[in-house]
Write a protein that holds these residues in place. Structure first.
Motif: not given
Lengths: 113, 816
Positions: B555, B577-580, B614, B616, B618, B739
């Motif tokens: 990422r 950034d919380n993208y998994n 999505n 994420r 979050d 993450i």
């Protein structure tokens, strides 16, 4: 009147003593004041009790206000107490009982002599 | 009657005082503790009314000014380095004394002195793995260097000056709660603190686990699970980087070759030391790790570099870091310091910035030792009996007589487990060899970095660094960026080796200049996030069985790769950034298998939620809760074979797991050992789903009532003594391990820093506060800012007047 005077003497002397000596110096002060200045065992107890309730209670209340209860609320939780004010009450009563009993002992030993 | 009255009053008084002056375990002595003159009330700091003050201080050569800013960060202005480090010690102790001492007590195996018999086994372990032994060697090594010695002693003198100034009413709260007093600070404690870090960060070898796995499932399965599955693609040093050197002698290329020479056979039944090993040396399967990166001026708005660091550690109060600004002629450093050790660890100065992530390389070996008899006096090496050394560890215990622990040392190192410790069988004893036992002076690295001006200074500083191996990121105002994985790396084995053959000992070390590194790469950035440092073309062998993690690096490199003209705001967004990536890799397979089975029709709404997620983590989303439950149960069921309490084995990490699920549909590892049936891939995907959803129903009543991720995860910052009222519970924030915002329930970014050379500013925050005193408003005041992903702006200036403009108050110390 005498009760109040003795109360204030104990407050003043034990406040000074505690700046240099351990916490139980309050008992020594109360004992001596009880011995020299009081009229009866119950009056002595009253003076010692009131003095330390006012001194420890007042001082901890003052500290707690300046601290916005940050520490007292944590300590209350730690000791499973519902309110931080209860901690101030416990503090003052413990000081009061120690000084009250000690002042009473001072008065009573005088009666033996 | 009068006598009775007097005696009853008098005896009550004395008895009451006696009771109130004695500790009532677990409560402290109440009289002392409650007295507002001596007890905890004295630790309740006033929240306002700060005033400038001046003191005369013995031990100073000149005047020192300490300016505290609105967050209580100290800016120390000294006229010489000795005074600077003296005051660093003094000021750190004034804010963090209890924490510093308990951490070094822990490393030294001395907690029983304070707690009692309860912690004896923990203390024994700390001593038996040789932390004290390593610290003694390090202290001797440090003090052989005159410059290091001077700084170290100045720092310790400062701490001691503070300790000496205390009367019992001034002791930090925790001393009053536990009923003990601080002791004098010594240089060995600084060394112990570094060894404590080594013990947290450099224990990720899996020699015993690998040996066990191969004994039980064979070489083929080992290769299949750990080696063939991985197609790691984001290395710290990018794929295809050319190496202009060859491996030194002693490093066989290809770990197989080496392990065949060195391997010993261990019967699966004859595992006594390994069983104890499992109880006490358990290692995590997945780590939270750390991030750091630097962007070259070619890719920033300002044309000058940006540098970021966020080391992920256990979230504790008082915080593991203490923010400081150190100024003296020749030094103007700002950043996170480690309370108890001099200098700034992760930070910046006028010219350069640096930061660290852990390099999870294997730096330990376990040697099987054959003793002559049960006296353990002699052991076999190359056909001859060699004398073992014995080190007696005296462990003092509160309210009990001291415990004498004899630890056997061979030429390799301590025999951690023996018949007296965890009942290890005398036939199967292992010696531990570890780079943390080597003489080293890590803090010199930080000293030189604090004063560094350019790339050469940075490389020079790193040469002193041994353990725990770290990935040092670097950026300079003169527009260089670089990354070096620095540590001492011996030719270690991947499995337990035979100590009777001295050829199995470490015979070579990778020269510092051969460590993985690159400077000003074409792509315009450098980054590390605990992944494998290099690809197969690196001339030295590196074991892949480790705690390397590859999600965050994928990422980070993507976000750094796609952006041009980056600025500090972009860096901050990246930190949050919380993208998994793990979800991106594994969730499509899980959903596909579940839908194909046709057995989850009643849960189609849940599957649809996850399909439209999505990806994420979050805080305000519910999908991450569903995903985390499902995937965690799946991993536990899949690798239940490695959860054997009798036989420690390492399960593949999440990255390997995601690839495994995609590529292998028939493996024996899909079997759930708890059932009589033989499960296949589909069966355990469904079992995992049902287990996860059952857990959620149990917790929330029904699936409609599940809470969002921030509430469910309930991150907490725990007081070191595990006292909830002194901790911060239920901190609402997103993220998770794997993450970039690696905030799990217990671990997370323990220090976040963005350095912007273009704007001449830095942005910092950490989940805690500058004061270690739970009675101070500066104890945890930064946690909410941290949880929201916000920062405090820091300006680096060596101009006292400029710093004073933002001051809360200033304390001046003059020489006495």
């Amino acid at each position: 009147m005498k009760l109040l005077i003795n109360t204030f003497i104990i407050i003043a002397l034990s406040a000074i003593a505690q700046l240099f000596l351990p916490w139980w110096s309050i008992a020594v002060v109360a004992f001596l004041v009880g011995y020299f200045a009081t009229d009866s065992g119950w009056q002595a107890f009253g003076a010692g009790f009131l003095a330390l309730v006012m001194l420890w209670g007042g001082y901890s209340l003052f500290i707690d206000q300046a601290n916005e209860h940050i520490l007292s609320s944590k300590m209350a939780q730690l000791f499973k107490l519902p309110s931080s004010y209860l901690l101030i009450i416990i503090t003052s009563i413990i000081g009061g009982i120690v000084a009250g009993l000690s002042a009473m002992s001072g008065r009573l030993i005088k009666g033996l002599m | 009657m009068k006598y009775v009255k007097f005696l009853s009053a008098f005896i009550s008084t004395v008895a009451l005082i006696y009771v109130l002056d004695r500790p009532l375990v677990p409560a402290p002595a109440l009289g002392r503790f409650l007295s507002p003159f001596t007890g905890f009330w004295q630790n309740a700091e006033s929240t306002s009314g700060f005033k400038d003050q001046t003191y005369a201080m013995e031990g100073l050569k000149d005047k020192v000014e300490v300016v505290y800013d609105e967050r209580m960060v100290p800016h120390i202005f000294a006229h010489n380095e000795e005074d600077l480090f003296f005051m660093q010690g003094y000021v750190t102790a004034a804010n963090r004394l209890w924490q510093m001492e308990i951490q070094t007590h822990n490393a030294a195996g001395r907690v029983s002195e304070i707690i009692g018999e309860k912690t004896l086994e923990v203390d024994r372990l700390q001593r038996r793995i040789g932390l004290g032994y390593g610290a003694e060697k390090a202290e001797e090594f440090i003090t052989n260097d005159p410059q290091s010695k001077t700084i170290l002693h100045a720092y310790c003198d400062g701490i001691n000056a503070y300790i000496k100034s205390l009367s019992p009413k001034d002791y930090p709260l925790e001393y009053k709660l536990l009923g003990y007093a601080p002791e004098a600070w010594t240089p060995i404690k600084v060394a112990l603190l570094l060894k404590n870090m080594a013990n947290m960060l450099s224990v990720f070898e899996f020699d015993v686990e690998n040996t066990n796995f191969i004994a039980k499932y064979g070489e083929e399965a080992f290769k299949h699970l750990y080696k063939e599955q991985d197609d790691f693609n984001e290395f710290i040093i990018p794929k295809g980087t050319k190496w202009d050197f060859k491996a030194e002698e002693g490093f066989a290329k290809g770990t197989n070759e080496k392990s065949i020479i060195r391997k010993i056979t261990v019967g699966a039944k004859d595992q006594a030391p390994y069983e104890s090993y499992n109880q006490v040396l358990e290692k995590p399967n997945d780590i939270t790790g750390s991030n750091n990166w630097a962007v070259s001026g070619t890719k920033t708005k300002s044309g000058l570099p940006l540098l970021c660091n966020d080391p992920h550690l256990q979230l504790n109060l008082p915080s593991i870091w203490y923010e400081m600004h150190l100024v003296a002629p020749g030094i103007n450093a700002y950043g996170a310091t480690l309370p108890g050790a001099p200098c700034v660890i992760s930070g910046f100065n006028d010219s350069i910035a640096w930061g660290v992530t852990n390099g999870g390389r294997d730096v330990r070996d376990w040697f099987k030792i054959q003793f002559k008899d049960d006296s353990f006096d002699e052991y076999l090496v190359d056909g001859k009996w060699e004398k073992a050394k014995k080190r007696v560890e005296v462990i003092k215990i509160k309210n009990a007589s001291p415990y004498m622990d004899t630890v056997i040392y061979t030429r390799y190192g301590p025999v951690v487990f023996d018949p007296t410790f965890k009942k290890a069988s005398s036939k199967n004893l292992l010696s531990l060899k570890w780079t943390a036992h080597l003489p080293s002076n890590e803090f010199k690295t930080f000293y030189m970095l604090n004063k560094g001006k350019n790339y050469d200074d940075y490389r020079g500083a790193l040469k002193n660094y041994v353990c725990p191996a770290q990935n040092f990121v670097f950026a300079s105002r003169s527009n260089d960026i670089a990354m070096v994985e620095q540590g001492t790396f011996p030719n270690v084995a991947e499995e337990v080796v035979d100590g009777a053959d001295s050829k199995n000992d470490w015979t070579a070390f990778i020269p510092s200049e051969h460590n993985p590194s690159h400077k000003n790469p074409e792509r315009g950035f450098v980054s590390s996030a605990n992944q494998l440092p290099v690809d197969e073309t690196y001339p030295y062998p590196i074991s892949k069985v480790g705690v390397y993690e590859n999600f965050r690096s994928i990422r980070i490199n993507k976000l750094l790769g796609i952006a041009e003209k980056m600025d500090a705001d972009y860096m901050k967004k990246m930190h949050s950034d919380n993208y998994n990536v793990f979800a991106e890799m594994i969730l499509p397979s899980l959903i596909r298998i579940a839908e194909k089975s046709g057995k989850l029709k009643e849960y189609s709404n849940i599957l649809n939620l996850l399909k439209n997620w999505n990806l994420r983590n979050d805080a305000n989303l519910k999908e991450p809760v569903l995903f985390e439950l499902w995937s965690t149960e799946f991993i536990d069921l899949l690798w239940d074979e490695m959860a054997d309490p009798e036989l420690p084995m390492k399960r593949p990490n999440s990255y390997l797991t995601a690839n495994f699920l995609k590529n292998d549909s028939t493996s024996i590892f899909y079997d759930n050992l708890q059932t009589g049936e033989r499960e296949d891939r589909e069966a355990i995907v469904l079992q995992a789903f049902s287990k996860g959803m059952t857990k959620l129903k149990e917790k929330y009543g029904s699936l409609d009532k599940i809470q969002d991720w921030g509430t469910h995860k309930a991150t907490y910052v725990q007081h070191i003594a595990k006292l909830d009222p002194l901790s911060r519970l239920d901190v609402y924030c997103g993220g998770n391990r794997g993450i970039i915002n690696a905030t799990s329930a217990t671990h997370g970014p323990s220090w976040k820093m963005v350095v912007d050379f273009g704007e001449n500013k830095a942005y910092c925050v950490y989940p805690g506060g500058e004061s270690g005193n739970p009675g101070s408003k500066y104890y945890d005041n930064m946690i909410d800012t941290w949880a929201k992903g916000e920062y405090y702006t820091v300006e680096l200036s060596n101009d006292l007047e400029k710093v004073r403009q933002k001051a809360l108050f200033k304390t001046t110390y003059t020489k006495k």
